[in-house]
Design a protein around this motif. Sequence first.
Motif, PDB file in Angstrom:
ATOM      1  N   ASN A  73       0.883  -1.145  -0.138  1.00 16.05           N
ATOM      2  CA  ASN A  73      -0.198   0.077  -0.030  1.00 16.05           C
ATOM      3  C   ASN A  73       0.720   1.212  -0.104  1.00 16.05           C
ATOM      4  N   VAL A  74       2.116   1.182  -0.178  1.00 15.54           N
ATOM      5  CA  VAL A  74       3.055   2.371  -0.505  1.00 15.54           C
ATOM      6  C   VAL A  74       2.929   2.842  -1.591  1.00 15.54           C
ATOM      7  N   VAL A  75       2.828   4.341  -1.492  1.00 10.79           N
ATOM      8  CA  VAL A  75       2.845   5.266  -2.944  1.00 10.79           C
ATOM      9  C   VAL A  75       4.068   5.982  -2.956  1.00 10.79           C
ATOM     10  N   ILE A  76       5.059   5.749  -3.919  1.00  7.13           N
ATOM     11  CA  ILE A  76       6.206   6.668  -3.745  1.00  7.13           C
ATOM     12  C   ILE A  76       5.927   8.049  -4.213  1.00  7.13           C
ATOM     13  N   GLU A  82      14.216  10.239  -9.945  1.00  7.09           N
ATOM     14  CA  GLU A  82      14.833  11.301 -10.527  1.00  7.09           C
ATOM     15  C   GLU A  82      15.901  12.030  -9.625  1.00  7.09           C
ATOM     16  N   LEU A  83      15.493  12.195  -8.268  1.00  6.46           N
ATOM     17  CA  LEU A  83      16.501  13.029  -7.426  1.00  6.46           C
ATOM     18  C   LEU A  83      17.337  12.005  -7.125  1.00  6.46           C
ATOM     19  N   ASP A 206       6.764  17.537  -4.194  1.00  8.83           N
ATOM     20  CA  ASP A 206       7.431  16.262  -4.780  1.00  8.83           C
ATOM     21  C   ASP A 206       8.675  16.475  -4.831  1.00  8.83           C
ATOM     22  N   PHE A 207       9.525  15.581  -5.199  1.00  7.58           N
ATOM     23  CA  PHE A 207      10.957  15.760  -5.306  1.00  7.58           C
ATOM     24  C   PHE A 207      11.247  16.285  -6.629  1.00  7.58           C
ATOM     25  N   HIS A 208      10.499  16.630  -7.589  1.00 13.61           N
ATOM     26  CA  HIS A 208      10.812  17.546  -8.716  1.00 13.61           C
ATOM     27  C   HIS A 208      11.066  18.937  -8.211  1.00 13.61           C
ATOM     28  N   ASP A 209      10.293  19.376  -7.315  1.00 13.42           N
ATOM     29  CA  ASP A 209      10.554  20.783  -6.706  1.00 13.42           C
ATOM     30  C   ASP A 209      12.010  20.864  -5.988  1.00 13.42           C
TER      31      ASP A 209
END
Length: 220
Positions: A73-76, A82-83, A206-209
């Motif tokens: 049930n994990v959502v990354i 990308e990070l 998110d990690f794009h930020d």
Amino acid sequence: MSRKRIIFCDFDGTITVNDNIVAIMKHFQPPGWDRLVEQVLAKSISIREGVGRMFALLPTSRKQEVVDYAINNVVIRPGFKELLAYCKDNEIEFYVTSGGIDFFVYPVLSEFDIPKDHIYCNGSDFSGSHIEILWPHSCDEHCHNDCGMCKTAIIRGYSPEAYERILIGDSVTDFEGAKLVETVFARSILVDLCKDLGLNYYAFEDFHDIIKQLEELKVK
């Protein structure tokens, strides 16, 4: 000589969209779990005590159910892969500093290129009647918060003279670490703490930020 960048990244609610410990408790509903969460958030009991007591409510006879639910049930959070690629390309050391538990942290992160010795989390023992949480990375002599997995002890192992230390996090388990590092990427309630203390922080979704902000900081 310029300092080497190093990232200490939380897992639950940061790498993952949801908080996995809370999700497990909400799903299996052991009596008294919700009160323990409230006490941890209110800081009336330590993180170590609260998490230990929560999992002690779950019988080990349900081990496979608990493990399967936690992993499946994990959502990354978007942009994580990308990070990691960005860190590799820019020679940024990346560590996962998690208050989560080994039985879901390691399997979830196994699909990513992170050395196992760069992942810090709590352990677990299913040999008794109820789940026991183990604490291989407890507080050092400088921390008296009974963290369980002490992020500040790990951060202190990297001197500010040699490293530009960056923390990515979202919650109460990241509060003390945020006070130590040079830069914080924050979401959720960690944003409020950073504001209140005047810390050097950047909010993110998110990690794009984070990649975008790291690029901007690099050219300053």
